[in-house]
Design a protein around this motif. Sequence first.
Motif, short mmCIF file in Angstrom:
data_model
loop_
_atom_site.label_atom_id
_atom_site.label_comp_id
_atom_site.label_asym_id
_atom_site.label_seq_id
_atom_site.Cartn_x
_atom_site.Cartn_y
_atom_site.Cartn_z
N TYR A 89 0.86 -1.17 0.00
CA TYR A 89 0.00 0.00 0.00
C TYR A 89 0.90 1.23 0.00
CZ TYR A 89 -3.81 -3.16 1.24
OH TYR A 89 -4.74 -4.16 1.23
N ARG A 90 0.33 2.37 -0.32
CA ARG A 90 1.13 3.58 -0.30
C ARG A 90 0.31 4.77 0.18
NH1 ARG A 90 1.94 4.41 -6.87
NH2 ARG A 90 -0.19 5.12 -7.33
N LYS A 122 -2.72 12.57 1.38
CA LYS A 122 -3.69 11.64 0.81
C LYS A 122 -3.87 10.44 1.72
CE LYS A 122 -3.01 12.87 -4.03
NZ LYS A 122 -2.79 12.35 -5.41
N GLN A 123 -4.93 9.69 1.47
CA GLN A 123 -5.18 8.48 2.25
C GLN A 123 -4.32 7.34 1.72
OE1 GLN A 123 -9.46 7.83 2.00
NE2 GLN A 123 -9.74 8.85 3.97
N PHE A 169 5.95 10.59 -11.40
CA PHE A 169 6.02 11.51 -10.26
C PHE A 169 4.93 11.18 -9.24
CE2 PHE A 169 6.86 15.20 -7.89
CZ PHE A 169 5.65 15.82 -7.59
N GLU A 170 3.75 10.82 -9.73
CA GLU A 170 2.63 10.54 -8.84
C GLU A 170 2.77 9.23 -8.07
OE1 GLU A 170 2.50 11.39 -12.06
OE2 GLU A 170 1.00 10.21 -13.16
#
Length: 115
Positions: free
Chosen positions: A37-38, A43-44, A87-88
Amino acid sequence: QVQLVESGGGSVQAGGSLTLSCTTSRTIFRITTMGWYRQAPGKQRELVATINTGDFATYADSVRGRFTISRDTPNNIVTLQMNNLKFEDTALYYCNARNWNMDYWGQGTRVTVSP
C-alpha cells in the motif's frame, strides 16, 4: 511480535525503476495475503498490489502494467518491481500481511520520483 521488514525504497527519476522487498516470519508469510500500500502526502493510504497464497495478484488501476508483485515462499519475501515510475508514484510504501484473523503492517519505505 510480528515484524514486516521492508527495503528498497529510494529516489529515482521519472521513467526509472525500483524494487521493494518485504520479509516476515515463515509462519505469517504462509497464511496471509501479502500486499503493498502507499500513502502520498496529504492523501489516504491506498492499495497498490496484493498477492495471495495461491500467487493470485491484484493491482490498482494506476499501476497495472508497470508494477509486478511476486512472492518467494521458500524465503518469505514479497517483492514489488516498479517500472516506468511516475512523479505521482511518490509516496511512503507499506508492506502488509493479512488474512481473516490478522492484519500486520511494516514501518514503510519511501519512494521519491522526480519529474
